[in-house]
Write an enzyme that holds these catalytic residues in place. Structure first.
Site, PDB file in Angstrom:
ATOM      1  N   SER A 129       0.814  -1.229   0.000  1.00 27.25           N
ATOM      2  CA  SER A 129       0.000   0.000   0.000  1.00 27.25           C
ATOM      3  C   SER A 129       0.842   1.273   0.000  1.00 27.25           C
ATOM      4  O   SER A 129       1.815   1.399   0.738  1.00 27.25           O
ATOM      5  CB  SER A 129      -0.912   0.016   1.232  1.00 27.25           C
ATOM      6  OG  SER A 129      -1.629   1.228   1.265  1.00 27.25           O
ATOM      7  N   SER A 167      -0.738   4.113   0.658  1.00 25.06           N
ATOM      8  CA  SER A 167      -1.519   5.056   1.468  1.00 25.06           C
ATOM      9  C   SER A 167      -0.733   5.642   2.639  1.00 25.06           C
ATOM     10  O   SER A 167      -0.842   6.852   2.897  1.00 25.06           O
ATOM     11  CB  SER A 167      -2.800   4.389   1.960  1.00 25.06           C
ATOM     12  OG  SER A 167      -3.634   4.145   0.869  1.00 25.06           O
ATOM     13  N   LYS A 179     -13.662  -4.636   2.137  1.00 23.90           N
ATOM     14  CA  LYS A 179     -14.534  -3.501   1.810  1.00 23.90           C
ATOM     15  C   LYS A 179     -16.025  -3.781   2.026  1.00 23.90           C
ATOM     16  O   LYS A 179     -16.785  -2.882   2.361  1.00 23.90           O
ATOM     17  CB  LYS A 179     -14.301  -3.077   0.357  1.00 23.90           C
ATOM     18  CG  LYS A 179     -13.016  -2.301   0.146  1.00 23.90           C
ATOM     19  CD  LYS A 179     -12.921  -1.858  -1.302  1.00 23.90           C
ATOM     20  CE  LYS A 179     -11.868  -0.800  -1.469  1.00 23.90           C
ATOM     21  NZ  LYS A 179     -11.883  -0.204  -2.803  1.00 23.90           N
ATOM     22  N   ASN A 205     -14.738   2.167   1.878  1.00 18.88           N
ATOM     23  CA  ASN A 205     -13.268   2.299   1.759  1.00 18.88           C
ATOM     24  C   ASN A 205     -12.698   3.264   2.792  1.00 18.88           C
ATOM     25  O   ASN A 205     -11.492   3.426   2.899  1.00 18.88           O
ATOM     26  CB  ASN A 205     -12.846   2.698   0.334  1.00 18.88           C
ATOM     27  CG  ASN A 205     -13.011   4.189   0.077  1.00 18.88           C
ATOM     28  OD1 ASN A 205     -13.793   4.871   0.758  1.00 18.88           O
ATOM     29  ND2 ASN A 205     -12.292   4.701  -0.887  1.00 18.88           N
ATOM     30  N   ASP A 237     -14.363   6.275  -3.365  1.00 17.75           N
ATOM     31  CA  ASP A 237     -13.786   5.865  -4.658  1.00 17.75           C
ATOM     32  C   ASP A 237     -14.454   6.564  -5.857  1.00 17.75           C
ATOM     33  O   ASP A 237     -13.769   7.045  -6.757  1.00 17.75           O
ATOM     34  CB  ASP A 237     -13.910   4.346  -4.851  1.00 17.75           C
ATOM     35  CG  ASP A 237     -12.784   3.582  -4.175  1.00 17.75           C
ATOM     36  OD1 ASP A 237     -11.743   4.190  -3.854  1.00 17.75           O
ATOM     37  OD2 ASP A 237     -12.948   2.363  -3.966  1.00 17.75           O
ATOM     38  N   GLY A 281     -16.223  -4.300  -7.488  1.00 24.78           N
ATOM     39  CA  GLY A 281     -16.429  -3.243  -6.505  1.00 24.78           C
ATOM     40  C   GLY A 281     -16.102  -1.847  -7.032  1.00 24.78           C
ATOM     41  O   GLY A 281     -16.897  -0.910  -6.854  1.00 24.78           O
ATOM     42  N   LEU A 339      -8.068   2.361 -14.206  1.00 20.97           N
ATOM     43  CA  LEU A 339      -7.969   2.489 -12.747  1.00 20.97           C
ATOM     44  C   LEU A 339      -6.636   1.967 -12.213  1.00 20.97           C
ATOM     45  O   LEU A 339      -6.209   2.312 -11.115  1.00 20.97           O
ATOM     46  CB  LEU A 339      -9.115   1.724 -12.058  1.00 20.97           C
ATOM     47  CG  LEU A 339     -10.323   2.566 -11.625  1.00 20.97           C
ATOM     48  CD1 LEU A 339     -10.911   3.319 -12.797  1.00 20.97           C
ATOM     49  CD2 LEU A 339     -11.386   1.714 -10.967  1.00 20.97           C
TER      50      LEU A 339
HETATM   51  P1  NAP Z   1     -12.885  -6.854  -8.642  1.00 21.09           P
HETATM   52  O1  NAP Z   1     -13.936  -6.654  -7.590  1.00 21.09           O
HETATM   53  O2  NAP Z   1     -12.117  -8.120  -8.715  1.00 21.09           O
HETATM   54  O3  NAP Z   1     -13.619  -6.589 -10.056  1.00 21.09           O
HETATM   55  C1  NAP Z   1     -13.013  -6.801 -11.308  1.00 21.09           C
HETATM   56  C2  NAP Z   1     -14.074  -7.319 -12.274  1.00 21.09           C
HETATM   57  O4  NAP Z   1     -13.491  -7.420 -13.573  1.00 21.09           O
HETATM   58  C3  NAP Z   1     -14.574  -8.728 -11.888  1.00 21.09           C
HETATM   59  O5  NAP Z   1     -15.974  -8.781 -12.031  1.00 21.09           O
HETATM   60  C4  NAP Z   1     -13.865  -9.596 -12.903  1.00 21.09           C
HETATM   61  O6  NAP Z   1     -14.533 -10.808 -13.166  1.00 21.09           O
HETATM   62  C5  NAP Z   1     -13.870  -8.693 -14.123  1.00 21.09           C
HETATM   63  N1  NAP Z   1     -12.929  -9.127 -15.149  1.00 21.09           N
HETATM   64  C6  NAP Z   1     -11.766  -9.806 -14.992  1.00 21.09           C
HETATM   65  N2  NAP Z   1     -11.208 -10.038 -16.194  1.00 21.09           N
HETATM   66  C7  NAP Z   1     -12.034  -9.492 -17.125  1.00 21.09           C
HETATM   67  C8  NAP Z   1     -12.006  -9.420 -18.554  1.00 21.09           C
HETATM   68  N3  NAP Z   1     -10.997  -9.942 -19.269  1.00 21.09           N
HETATM   69  N4  NAP Z   1     -13.014  -8.787 -19.186  1.00 21.09           N
HETATM   70  C9  NAP Z   1     -14.042  -8.268 -18.466  1.00 21.09           C
HETATM   71  N5  NAP Z   1     -14.142  -8.333 -17.123  1.00 21.09           N
HETATM   72  C10 NAP Z   1     -13.144  -8.930 -16.459  1.00 21.09           C
HETATM   73  O7  NAP Z   1     -11.781  -5.701  -8.548  1.00 21.09           O
HETATM   74  P2  NAP Z   1     -12.013  -4.176  -8.067  1.00 21.09           P
HETATM   75  O8  NAP Z   1     -11.820  -4.074  -6.610  1.00 21.09           O
HETATM   76  O9  NAP Z   1     -13.274  -3.674  -8.675  1.00 21.09           O
HETATM   77  O10 NAP Z   1     -10.728  -3.469  -8.742  1.00 21.09           O
HETATM   78  C11 NAP Z   1     -10.567  -3.431 -10.145  1.00 21.09           C
HETATM   79  C12 NAP Z   1      -9.271  -2.721 -10.482  1.00 21.09           C
HETATM   80  O11 NAP Z   1      -9.350  -1.359 -10.099  1.00 21.09           O
HETATM   81  C13 NAP Z   1      -8.051  -3.291  -9.749  1.00 21.09           C
HETATM   82  O12 NAP Z   1      -6.960  -3.296 -10.640  1.00 21.09           O
HETATM   83  C14 NAP Z   1      -7.824  -2.326  -8.632  1.00 21.09           C
HETATM   84  O13 NAP Z   1      -6.478  -2.275  -8.216  1.00 21.09           O
HETATM   85  C15 NAP Z   1      -8.233  -1.016  -9.307  1.00 21.09           C
HETATM   86  N6  NAP Z   1      -8.653   0.027  -8.351  1.00 21.09           N
HETATM   87  C16 NAP Z   1      -7.998   1.214  -8.393  1.00 21.09           C
HETATM   88  C17 NAP Z   1      -8.376   2.233  -7.543  1.00 21.09           C
HETATM   89  C18 NAP Z   1      -7.662   3.551  -7.598  1.00 21.09           C
HETATM   90  O14 NAP Z   1      -7.771   4.335  -6.655  1.00 21.09           O
HETATM   91  N7  NAP Z   1      -6.950   3.848  -8.661  1.00 21.09           N
HETATM   92  C19 NAP Z   1      -9.443   2.041  -6.614  1.00 21.09           C
HETATM   93  C20 NAP Z   1     -10.102   0.803  -6.607  1.00 21.09           C
HETATM   94  C21 NAP Z   1      -9.693  -0.192  -7.491  1.00 21.09           C
HETATM   95  P3  NAP Z   1     -14.087 -12.116 -12.329  1.00 21.09           P
HETATM   96  O15 NAP Z   1     -14.355 -11.816 -10.905  1.00 21.09           O
HETATM   97  O16 NAP Z   1     -14.947 -13.172 -12.927  1.00 21.09           O
HETATM   98  O17 NAP Z   1     -12.616 -12.295 -12.604  1.00 21.09           O
END
Ligand code: NAP
Length: 280
Positions: free
Chosen positions: A19, A21, A70, A91, A106, A134, A225
């Site tokens: 992290s 943070s 979360k 968060n 977020d 999420g 993201l």
């Molecule tokens: P998550 O809950 O795992 O959601 C990701 C989603 O994408 C899941 O539904 C997943 O399906 C789907 N997915 C995976 N591969 C895919 C593909 N090839 N095509 C279409 N959909 C696909 O993750 P999250 O917490 O939402 O986070 C997502 C990303 O955002 C991460 O990389 C995280 O680090 C980033 N993030 C960044 C910030 C920031 O402040 N910049 C904040 C929050 C999150 P499955 O579950 O079936 O694999």
């Protein structure tokens, strides 16, 4: 200086040692002259209830919450904000009248970054969002609130994108949100003013590419993201076709800045936070 009046803030997750943070918040606390300290705690899922009890007992003044807590933390808190309720995840935890309240910054962090860092106004714009997890829930509900004419959500699991679209339509009362299937993705992406990657796809070099170059053009903004790597394959491909690109660093900083303001009542210096994350 750390002394008997130092306020303690923290981030919890499992794992947590990656992290950024603590660096970001400690730099902002120092710049604001606040007697506070921000640390990271690795909390295993079975210890989450104990952590919340500890937070109350120790008077921890504020916390950030990351994967995998979360959603599961909600049941241990005294309440959640409307935003956290809509997103279904927390968060940020703040203290109000000795009660622990869960919030989610977020979506607001994403919108601030999008508008401030790229000058993009979502009103009446067409958007494609990749992923229905999420982070997507936060992004999609904010984009709907901001008046996008269409927010098309694609997930590898179409049931997930359908559930997300239904839920966001229900809570925001905006019919602009829809779920799309793989066969519609390329056409929707070509027409989109904004494409947002809310999947973890792109974090590893070996990851597949969800959209190929034909989807991008010079009128688009493409927001990933992910911020590590700084430029994912998706962003490189979009940049090559002349789209404006942004990674998730801005969202990380602004969601943190909103939490900081809630805890301390002061706006942090976001430039200092950016520098810390970039390691400058
Ligand atoms: P998550 O809950 O795992 O959601 C990701 C989603 O994408 C899941 O539904 C997943 O399906 C789907 N997915 C995976 N591969 C895919 C593909 N090839 N095509 C279409 N959909 C696909 O993750 P999250 O917490 O939402 O986070 C997502 C990303 O955002 C991460 O990389 C995280 O680090 C980033 N993030 C960044 C910030 C920031 O402040 N910049 C904040 C929050 C999150 P499955 O579950 O079936 O694999």
């Amino acid at each position: 200086m750390i002394n008997a009046q130092t306020k303690l803030f923290c981030v919890i997750g499992h794992p947590i040692k990656h992290s950024k943070s603590p660096d970001m918040h400690n730099a902002a606390l120092k710049k604001s002259g606040i007697n506070g300290c921000y640390v990271a705690f690795d909390i295993a899922p079975e210890k989450l209830c104990d952590f919340v009890a500890g937070m109350r007992a120790m008077g921890i003044a504020g916390a950030n919450v990351t994967i995998p807590h979360k959603e599961s933390i909600v049941k241990y808190l005294d309440g959640v904000t409307k935003e956290a309720e809509i997103i279904g995840a927390v968060n940020t935890i703040f203290v109000e009248n000795e009660k622990l309240i869960g919030d989610n910054t977020d979506g607001r962090g994403f919108i601030i970054s999008l508008m401030k860092d790229s000058g993009f106004d979502p009103k009446d714009k067409k958007v494609v969002v990749l992923g229905a997890g999420g982070a997507s829930r936060a992004v999609v509900s904010k984009l709907a609130d901001e008046g996008c004419s269409e927010v098309a959500v694609y997930d590898i699991d179409s049931e997930k994108s359908e559930i997300l679209a239904d839920k966001v339509r229900e809570v925001t009362k905006k019919n602009s949100v829809l779920s799309i299937k793989a066969k519609e993705l390329t056409e929707k992406a070509k027409e989109a003013d904004l494409i947002v990657n809310c999947t973890p796809v792109g974090m590893k070099e070996t990851d597949p590419v969800i959209l190929n170059e034909e989807c991008f053009n010079t009128k688009q903004v493409v927001y990933d993201l992910i911020y590590n790597p700084e430029k994912t394959a998706l962003l490189k491909s979009a940049e090559k076709k002349g789209a404006r690109i942004l990674n998730g660093m801005g969202m990380l900083v602004y969601q943190g800045a909103l939490a900081f303001e809630k805890w301390t009542g002061e706006k942090p210096d976001t430039e200092v936070m950016f520098k810390m994350i970039k390691g400058e």
